[in-house]
Scaffold this active site. Structure first.
Site, PDB file in Angstrom:
ATOM      1  N   ASN A  93       0.803  -1.236   0.000  1.00  0.00           N
ATOM      2  CA  ASN A  93       0.000   0.000   0.000  1.00  0.00           C
ATOM      3  C   ASN A  93       0.832   1.281   0.000  1.00  0.00           C
ATOM      4  OD1 ASN A  93       0.654  -0.645   2.690  1.00  0.00           O
ATOM      5  ND2 ASN A  93      -0.999   0.632   3.439  1.00  0.00           N
ATOM      6  N   GLU A 126       3.803  -4.662  12.191  1.00  0.00           N
ATOM      7  CA  GLU A 126       2.775  -3.625  12.000  1.00  0.00           C
ATOM      8  C   GLU A 126       1.670  -4.291  11.194  1.00  0.00           C
ATOM      9  OE1 GLU A 126       3.118  -0.955  13.538  1.00  0.00           O
ATOM     10  OE2 GLU A 126       5.261  -0.573  13.739  1.00  0.00           O
ATOM     11  N   CYS A 177      -3.317   1.584   6.377  1.00  0.00           N
ATOM     12  CA  CYS A 177      -3.612   0.825   7.602  1.00  0.00           C
ATOM     13  C   CYS A 177      -4.249   1.706   8.660  1.00  0.00           C
ATOM     14  CB  CYS A 177      -2.336   0.204   8.133  1.00  0.00           C
ATOM     15  SG  CYS A 177      -1.099   1.438   8.551  1.00  0.00           S
ATOM     16  N   GLU A 185       7.674   1.180  16.085  1.00  0.00           N
ATOM     17  CA  GLU A 185       8.696   1.705  15.184  1.00  0.00           C
ATOM     18  C   GLU A 185       8.713   3.224  15.346  1.00  0.00           C
ATOM     19  OE1 GLU A 185       7.407   0.116  11.335  1.00  0.00           O
ATOM     20  OE2 GLU A 185       8.811  -1.536  11.609  1.00  0.00           O
TER      21      GLU A 185
END
Ligand code: NAD
Ligand code: 6OD
Length: 496
Positions: A165, A264, A298, A477
């Site tokens: 994405n 993630e 996301c 992160e």
């Protein structure tokens, strides 16, 4: 940029691996990469077999023992800054490659994806210089004492498994800190978006990165390059962004050899819109959070909870904003929204559109396939879509769709909104829209997510912790938090 000439040139191109500083030799198997905006062939991509993945991991292991393994932080940071400059220098090539792989509009790629790809290297080049370590002086029975201090060492070879994405952005978000900390990497880009990772290999060479530090293997996930890489015993850590179910599979693989993971994962993010919000801001920000990148973010909003006094006005204005989005040639600056990544993903998104209708949703806008002119008729386009009227138990309200769509439901009280937002196996992000700051603090502390925005969406300082709660991820992160995954902390105790 005009689209058709560019696409025709690209049709003859081949995308390969990047191993030990060289464009990797293609094996016997290739797969097709198609432009999601038109369905036209963009390139043929080499698929790595197990032997090719072995070679990439071997190259990465060898590089750890070479000059890279002895290089100081300042020198590594200087290389990272040259990589950032190299991406900027070859900006148009990156933009074009990312656009043909994803179908994203030029405005989005040239303002977000590629600049962030470059910025990630500068951010982590700075960040590594700020890493500190603890030290403790302790007493000993003989009175001489001892000094304990911690050092950070690279983990070794890191496998970087990426989604489609935000291909360059999310890949460099992992590669930059991994390299800043002195690791070597083997990247497996998504099979949908192979090009910018391969192009980055050329930039790495131009920046003077030693051979074998950055490697790329192309291919699929299960029973292909992704699985071969994650189960390879020469890999010391795995960083992955993608679907939660894939994360579970990778976690099982990582159990062999007890390799650490940073994940993630997916989301089903809620926005909570209170009646006291600035309605213009809330509509504009929510429209971006639902429709940006055709809903394939996301952090995007798929569940909207709107306080009853403004429910009708908000829903009408958001539907109006959705109806005004311009679908069209991604190379045209006026285009606001591109296609979905593939026909397969479109079938999945459309199955939710059908399910919403079957479950009795009121469709406020969209709900199907738009009429696209000419060659765009072959692309994987869907209409931006909003529903209301579904029960919270509906599949459409519970499962991540990853398309340009959201369900809007009313609420009355703050507690109710928090309970609705938290009623999800996911916990990635929430946006709260209110003018009442005390309320904003209260709600932000109660929503079970890794990232909360108040009167904003996708506003990011890259030093802050980024990641998800519940089934949306493991670890954080960003800034020093990335460094924690890409280094191992060791204690040294010296008797004085
Ligand atoms: P995906 O999980 O299908 O694929 C991601 C990558 O994993 C691909 O490179 C794929 O080839 C590889 N893969 C698949 N199976 C594998 C296996 N068994 N072993 C090793 N590798 C394997 O995800 P996607 O469809 O590319 O991306 C969309 C998903 O990613 C959505 O769920 C989205 O929410 C999530 N995502 C999360 C974040 C975040 O920061 N939390 C960011 C972007 C995307
Ligand atoms: O901005 C970022 O660093 C980040 N990780 C964004 C993730 C977006 C998900 O699709």
């Amino acid at each position: 940029m005009s689209s058709s000439a560019q696409t025709l040139t690209a049709a003859s191109s081949q995308v390969g691996h990047f191993i030990d500083g060289q464009p990797g030799r293609a094996g016997r198997t290739r797969f097709e990469n198609r432009d999601p905006a038109t369905g036209e062939l963009v390139s043929r991509v080499a698929e790595a077999d197990e032997a090719m993945v072995d070679r990439a991991v071997e190259a990465a292991r060898k590089a750890l023992r070479g000059p890279w393994g002895r290089m100081g932080e300042a020198e590594r940071s200087a290389i990272l800054r040259r990589v950032a400059a190299g991406i900027e220098r070859r900006f148009d090539e990156f933009v074009r490659a990312e656009m043909l792989d994803t179908g994203k509009p030029v405005g989005l790629v040239s303002h977000l994806d590629i600049p962030r790809g470059a910025a990630n290297f500068n951010v982590f080049a700075d960040q590594v210089a700020t890493l500190s370590s603890e030290s403790f002086r302790m007493p000993t029975p003989d009175g001489r004492g001892a000094l304990n201090y911690a050092i950070r060492v690279p983990r070794g070879v890191v496998a970087v498994i990426c989604p489609w994405n935000l291909p360059l952005l999310l890949m460099t978000w992992k590669v930059a800190p991994a390299l800043a900390c002195g690791n070597t990497v083997v990247v497996k880009p998504s099979e949908e978006t192979p090009s910018t990772a391969a192009l980055l290999g050329e930039v790495m060479n131009e920046a003077g990165l030693p051979a074998g530090v950055y490697n790329v293997v192309q291919g699929f996930g299960s029973d292909s390059a992704g699985e071969y890489l994650t189960r390879h015993p020469g890999v010391n850590g795995i960083t992955f962004t993608g679907e939660t179910r894939t994360g579970e599979a990778i976690m099982r693989t990582a159990a062999s050899g007890i390799r650490p993971v940073s994940f993630e994962l997916g989301g089903k993010n809620a926005a909570i819109v209170f009646a006291d919000c600035d309605l213009d801001d809330a509509v504009e920000g929510t429209a971006r959070s639902v429709f940006a990148n055709c809903g394939q973010v996301c952090l995007g909003t798929e569940r909207l909870y709107v306080q009853r006094p403004i429910f009708d006005a908000f829903a009408a204005r958001l539907a109006d904003a959705a109806g005004k989005l311009v679908l069209g040639d991604p190379f045209d600056q006026r285009t606001g929204i591109g296609p979905l990544i593939s026909q397969e993903h479109r079938s999945k998104v459309l199955s939710y559109y059908e399910r919403a209708k079957a479950d009795g949703a009121q469709v406020l806008v969209g709900g199907g396939i738009p009429d696209m002119p000419g060659r765009f008729a072959g692309g994987s386009w869907v209409q931006p879509t909003l529903w209301t009227g579904l029960p919270e138990s509906s599949t459409v309200v519970r499962e991540e769709i990853f398309g340009p769509c959201a369900h809007i439901a009313p609420f009355d009280e703050e507690d109710e909104a928090v309970a609705l937002a938290n009623d999800s196996p996911y916990g990635l992000a929430t946006a709260i829209w209110t003018r009442d700051l005390a309320r904003a603090h209260r709600v932000a502390a109660r929503v079970e997510v890794g990232i909360t925005w108040v009167n904003a969406w996708f506003l990011r300082d890259l030093r802050t912790p980024f990641g998800g709660s519940k089934q949306s991820g493991i670890g954080r992160e960003g800034g020093v938090h990335s460094m924690e995954f890409y280094t191992e902390l060791r204690n040294v105790c010296i008797k004085l």
